[in-house]
Scaffold this motif. Structure first.
Motif, mmCIF file in Angstrom:
data_model
loop_
_atom_site.group_PDB
_atom_site.id
_atom_site.type_symbol
_atom_site.label_atom_id
_atom_site.label_comp_id
_atom_site.label_asym_id
_atom_site.label_seq_id
_atom_site.Cartn_x
_atom_site.Cartn_y
_atom_site.Cartn_z
ATOM 1 N N PRO A 29 34.241 44.656 69.746
ATOM 2 C CA PRO A 29 32.965 44.864 69.059
ATOM 3 C C PRO A 29 33.025 44.254 67.651
ATOM 4 O O PRO A 29 34.005 44.391 66.935
ATOM 5 N N VAL A 30 31.980 43.583 67.284
ATOM 6 C CA VAL A 30 31.923 42.908 65.997
ATOM 7 C C VAL A 30 31.391 43.877 64.957
ATOM 8 O O VAL A 30 30.321 44.461 65.130
ATOM 9 N N THR A 31 32.165 44.060 63.901
ATOM 10 C CA THR A 31 31.686 44.913 62.811
ATOM 11 C C THR A 31 30.855 44.052 61.872
ATOM 12 O O THR A 31 31.194 42.896 61.623
ATOM 13 N N PRO A 32 29.796 44.609 61.349
ATOM 14 C CA PRO A 32 28.963 43.805 60.448
ATOM 15 C C PRO A 32 29.739 43.455 59.175
ATOM 16 O O PRO A 32 30.474 44.278 58.634
ATOM 17 N N ARG A 33 29.574 42.228 58.741
ATOM 18 C CA ARG A 33 30.262 41.766 57.544
ATOM 19 C C ARG A 33 29.540 42.286 56.305
ATOM 20 O O ARG A 33 28.316 42.313 56.255
ATOM 21 N N ARG A 34 30.333 42.676 55.320
ATOM 22 C CA ARG A 34 29.738 43.160 54.081
ATOM 23 C C ARG A 34 29.092 42.010 53.331
ATOM 24 O O ARG A 34 29.520 40.868 53.447
ATOM 25 N N PRO A 35 28.084 42.299 52.532
ATOM 26 C CA PRO A 35 27.442 41.228 51.778
ATOM 27 C C PRO A 35 28.394 40.644 50.736
ATOM 28 O O PRO A 35 29.347 41.294 50.299
ATOM 29 N N ALA A 36 28.124 39.410 50.342
ATOM 30 C CA ALA A 36 28.998 38.710 49.393
ATOM 31 C C ALA A 36 29.057 39.420 48.057
ATOM 32 O O ALA A 36 30.068 39.354 47.352
ATOM 33 N N SER A 37 28.004 40.128 47.695
ATOM 34 C CA SER A 37 28.002 40.828 46.406
ATOM 35 C C SER A 37 29.094 41.891 46.348
ATOM 36 O O SER A 37 29.630 42.176 45.274
ATOM 37 N N VAL A 38 29.456 42.473 47.486
ATOM 38 C CA VAL A 38 30.519 43.479 47.509
ATOM 39 C C VAL A 38 31.839 42.829 47.131
ATOM 40 O O VAL A 38 32.619 43.367 46.334
ATOM 41 N N TYR A 39 32.115 41.651 47.680
ATOM 42 C CA TYR A 39 33.368 40.965 47.375
ATOM 43 C C TYR A 39 33.400 40.516 45.920
ATOM 44 O O TYR A 39 34.436 40.606 45.259
ATOM 45 N N TRP A 40 32.288 40.019 45.402
ATOM 46 C CA TRP A 40 32.250 39.611 43.994
ATOM 47 C C TRP A 40 32.439 40.815 43.083
ATOM 48 O O TRP A 40 33.108 40.729 42.056
ATOM 49 N N PHE A 41 31.884 41.965 43.475
ATOM 50 C CA PHE A 41 32.070 43.169 42.678
ATOM 51 C C PHE A 41 33.543 43.570 42.644
ATOM 52 O O PHE A 41 34.082 43.917 41.587
ATOM 53 N N ARG A 42 34.202 43.508 43.776
ATOM 54 C CA ARG A 42 35.626 43.866 43.829
ATOM 55 C C ARG A 42 36.456 42.922 42.975
ATOM 56 O O ARG A 42 37.341 43.361 42.239
ATOM 57 N N ARG A 43 36.190 41.632 43.086
ATOM 58 C CA ARG A 43 36.950 40.659 42.286
ATOM 59 C C ARG A 43 36.709 40.863 40.797
ATOM 60 O O ARG A 43 37.633 40.792 39.991
ATOM 61 N N LEU A 45 35.829 43.680 39.345
ATOM 62 C CA LEU A 45 36.471 44.927 38.971
ATOM 63 C C LEU A 45 37.973 44.742 38.782
ATOM 64 O O LEU A 45 38.557 45.238 37.807
ATOM 65 N N ILE A 46 38.616 44.001 39.653
ATOM 66 C CA ILE A 46 40.051 43.747 39.534
ATOM 67 C C ILE A 46 40.344 42.934 38.276
ATOM 68 O O ILE A 46 41.292 43.235 37.535
ATOM 69 N N ALA A 47 39.529 41.924 37.998
ATOM 70 C CA ALA A 47 39.727 41.122 36.785
ATOM 71 C C ALA A 47 39.517 41.970 35.534
ATOM 72 O O ALA A 47 40.272 41.848 34.556
ATOM 73 N N ALA A 48 38.520 42.855 35.557
ATOM 74 C CA ALA A 48 38.272 43.717 34.396
ATOM 75 C C ALA A 48 39.431 44.685 34.180
ATOM 76 O O ALA A 48 39.841 44.918 33.034
ATOM 77 N N LEU A 49 39.979 45.236 35.252
ATOM 78 C CA LEU A 49 41.125 46.135 35.116
ATOM 79 C C LEU A 49 42.352 45.397 34.585
ATOM 80 O O LEU A 49 43.120 45.936 33.776
#
Length: 98
Positions: A29-43, A45-49
């Motif tokens: 079963p294919v899980t829906p892919r998260r939107p690109a904004s989620v990945y940019w937010f994570r990146r 957040l990691i850079a800010a930390l």
């Protein structure tokens, strides 16, 4: 001497014909892919930390007088030189700076 026919490796056909009634492989079963904004937010957040950790370490280094310089090891106050070399002569330095 040639090898017998049964010692040769079996050649696999490049194209296999499959009848219409043959069952196909089940797909996961294919899980829906998260939107690109989620990945940019994570990146972001990691850079800010990471930058926050660098900033905090620089504050701690300034507070405790830590240094990475081999001329001035951590926690040691570098004394004023006792002599000044001018040409080939070493002149003593007085405590009042003359």
């Amino acid at each position: 001497m040639a090898l017998p026919l049964y010692d040769h490796p079996q050649a696999r056909p490049a194209l296999a014909l499959v009848p219409n009634g043959a069952p196909t492989r089940r797909r996961l079963p294919v899980t829906p892919r998260r939107p690109a904004s989620v990945y940019w937010f994570r990146r972001t957040l990691i850079a800010a930390l990471f930058l926050l950790a660098l900033w905090a370490s620089s504050l701690l280094a300034a507070e405790f007088g830590w240094a990475l310089s081999p001329e001035n090891p951590a926690g040691h106050v570098q004394p004023q030189p006792g002599y000044v070399v001018v040409g080939d002569t070493a002149l003593p330095v007085s405590p009042d700076g003359r």
